[in-house]
Design an enzyme around this catalytic site. Structure first.
Site, PDB file in Angstrom:
ATOM      1  N   HIS A   1       0.869  -1.182   0.000  1.00 36.57           N
ATOM      2  CA  HIS A   1       0.000   0.000   0.000  1.00 36.57           C
ATOM      3  C   HIS A   1       0.911   1.239   0.000  1.00 36.57           C
ATOM      4  O   HIS A   1       1.962   1.222   0.659  1.00 36.57           O
ATOM      5  CB  HIS A   1      -0.835   0.074   1.295  1.00 36.57           C
ATOM      6  CG  HIS A   1      -2.157  -0.619   1.252  1.00 36.57           C
ATOM      7  ND1 HIS A   1      -2.709  -1.209   2.371  1.00 36.57           N
ATOM      8  CD2 HIS A   1      -3.079  -0.777   0.256  1.00 36.57           C
ATOM      9  CE1 HIS A   1      -3.887  -1.722   2.062  1.00 36.57           C
ATOM     10  NE2 HIS A   1      -4.139  -1.485   0.788  1.00 36.57           N
TER      11      HIS A   1
ATOM     12  N   CYS B   1      -2.403   2.916   9.047  1.00 34.34           N
ATOM     13  CA  CYS B   1      -3.455   1.994   8.605  1.00 34.34           C
ATOM     14  C   CYS B   1      -4.661   2.049   9.535  1.00 34.34           C
ATOM     15  O   CYS B   1      -5.785   1.802   9.108  1.00 34.34           O
ATOM     16  CB  CYS B   1      -2.945   0.554   8.595  1.00 34.34           C
ATOM     17  SG  CYS B   1      -1.515   0.282   7.569  1.00 34.34           S
TER      18      CYS B   1
HETATM   19  N1  ARG Z   1      -4.095  -7.122   6.438  1.00 36.93           N
HETATM   20  C1  ARG Z   1      -4.433  -5.873   5.820  1.00 36.93           C
HETATM   21  C2  ARG Z   1      -4.370  -6.043   4.317  1.00 36.93           C
HETATM   22  O1  ARG Z   1      -3.483  -6.687   3.837  1.00 36.93           O
HETATM   23  C3  ARG Z   1      -3.551  -4.795   6.297  1.00 36.93           C
HETATM   24  C4  ARG Z   1      -3.938  -3.434   5.814  1.00 36.93           C
HETATM   25  C5  ARG Z   1      -3.002  -2.354   6.255  1.00 36.93           C
HETATM   26  N2  ARG Z   1      -3.483  -1.094   5.929  1.00 36.93           N
HETATM   27  C6  ARG Z   1      -2.794  -0.114   5.334  1.00 36.93           C
HETATM   28  N3  ARG Z   1      -3.356   1.052   5.232  1.00 36.93           N
HETATM   29  N4  ARG Z   1      -1.639  -0.309   4.802  1.00 36.93           N
HETATM   30  O2  ARG Z   1      -5.189  -5.531   3.602  1.00 36.93           O
END
Ligand code: ARG
Length: 287
Positions: A183, A277
């Site tokens: 991300h 996150c």
């Molecule tokens: N387990 C989640 C996923 O893989 C983690 C999300 C983390 N969020 C972020 N904004 N990077 O989607």
């Protein structure tokens, strides 16, 4: 009259140039947090996780935001959606307009309705669910000037056009290439209006060039700080809340007059997430 500048005075003066602005954010308690599937390289379902430890670490982050003077709203967690604690992925909110996420992976797709419902119930005017894969502030970051939009792992390239027309703002596309930083908010953080810090190797060549051109004096993170999710930080313009293990970044931030505040979110890191996150910024008015 001569002026003597001692180093203490100049550090104080530098610090005073950073101004905290109270923020409005949305968080979700990790009531049902677990790692029971794997959709990023950090998630290993065979490794034990503690929902309880996740809740207590998250609570400290929540209380810190309140202490710093931010308004924190809470969206109720839903059973069966263990990643809902990562509220940043639920939407992008700019100028009071809400673009609700459309998740790439089936395991998270149920979250869209939960977020959309919350925004509608709270009376947010324009609430639209994205028509293309778009993981909210996980990949869409507003600098106060332009919108930086990530692609490569989660958010589709075709989502960038929708973001541009929905918010009627400039969108700068950036391509992520390292699966550990899937991300945009794991590879780059906005620390003040028009100011970012990032890990260059998380991006492809053209994106790196673009970042260097647009943000020439940025703090660049080392791999070590990026790996502990140091860039998954939340800044109010002065206080930068980030994982405590990112000590190098904390030093770089302090040098630039920010006040880094380290927090321990090790349990949530097992799901591949940290401070940012967990934090969706709600921007009601145009800025
Ligand atoms: N387990 C989640 C996923 O893989 C983690 C999300 C983390 N969020 C972020 N904004 N990077 O989607």
């Amino acid at each position: 009259m001569g002026i003597t500048l001692t180093s203490t005075v100049s550090i104080k003066e530098l610090n005073s140039t950073r101004i905290a602005r109270p923020r409005h954010v949305l968080m979700c308690e990790p009531t049902y947090f677990d790692v029971c599937y794997s959709i990023n390289p950090w998630m290993d379902p065979s490794r034990p996780t503690s929902t309880r430890a996740g809740i207590s670490q998250w609570k400290k982050l929540h209380d810190l935001f309140v202490e710093l003077g931010h308004r924190v709203d809470l969206v109720p967690a839903r059973p069966g959606l263990p990643d809902m604690v990562f509220a940043a992925n639920g939407a992008t909110v700019i100028d009071g307009k809400v673009l609700v996420a459309r998740f790439r992976h089936a395991q998270r797709q149920g979250e869209s309705a939960a977020f959309a419902e919350w925004f509608r119930q709270q009376g947010w005017g324009e609430v639209r669910t994205a028509g293309h894969d778009n993981e909210g502030e996980g990949d869409i970051l507003f600098t106060g000037n332009e919108i930086l939009a990530g692609k490569g792992f989660r958010t589709a390239a075709s989502a960038h056009g929708e973001v541009r027309s929905f918010f009627d703002r400039e969108v700068v596309g950036l391509t992520l290439v390292d699966p550990r930083f899937y991300h945009l908010d794991t590879a780059l953080a906005v620390i003040d209006t028009g100011e970012v810090m990032y890990y260059p190797d998380a991006f492809d060549g053209p994106s790196r060039e673009l970042l260097a051109e647009r943000f020439p004096d940025s703090i660049l993170a080392t791999e070590r700080d990026a790996e502990v999710f140091g860039l998954n930080a939340f800044s109010d313009g002065r206080h930068v809340v980030l994982p405590e293990a990112a000590t190098g970044l904390a030093g770089q931030l302090a040098e630039r007059g920010f006040e880094p505040i380290g927090v321990g979110l090790g349990e949530l890191l097992k799901a591949g997430g940290s401070v940012k996150c967990c934090t969706l910024e709600l921007r009601r008015f145009s800025s």
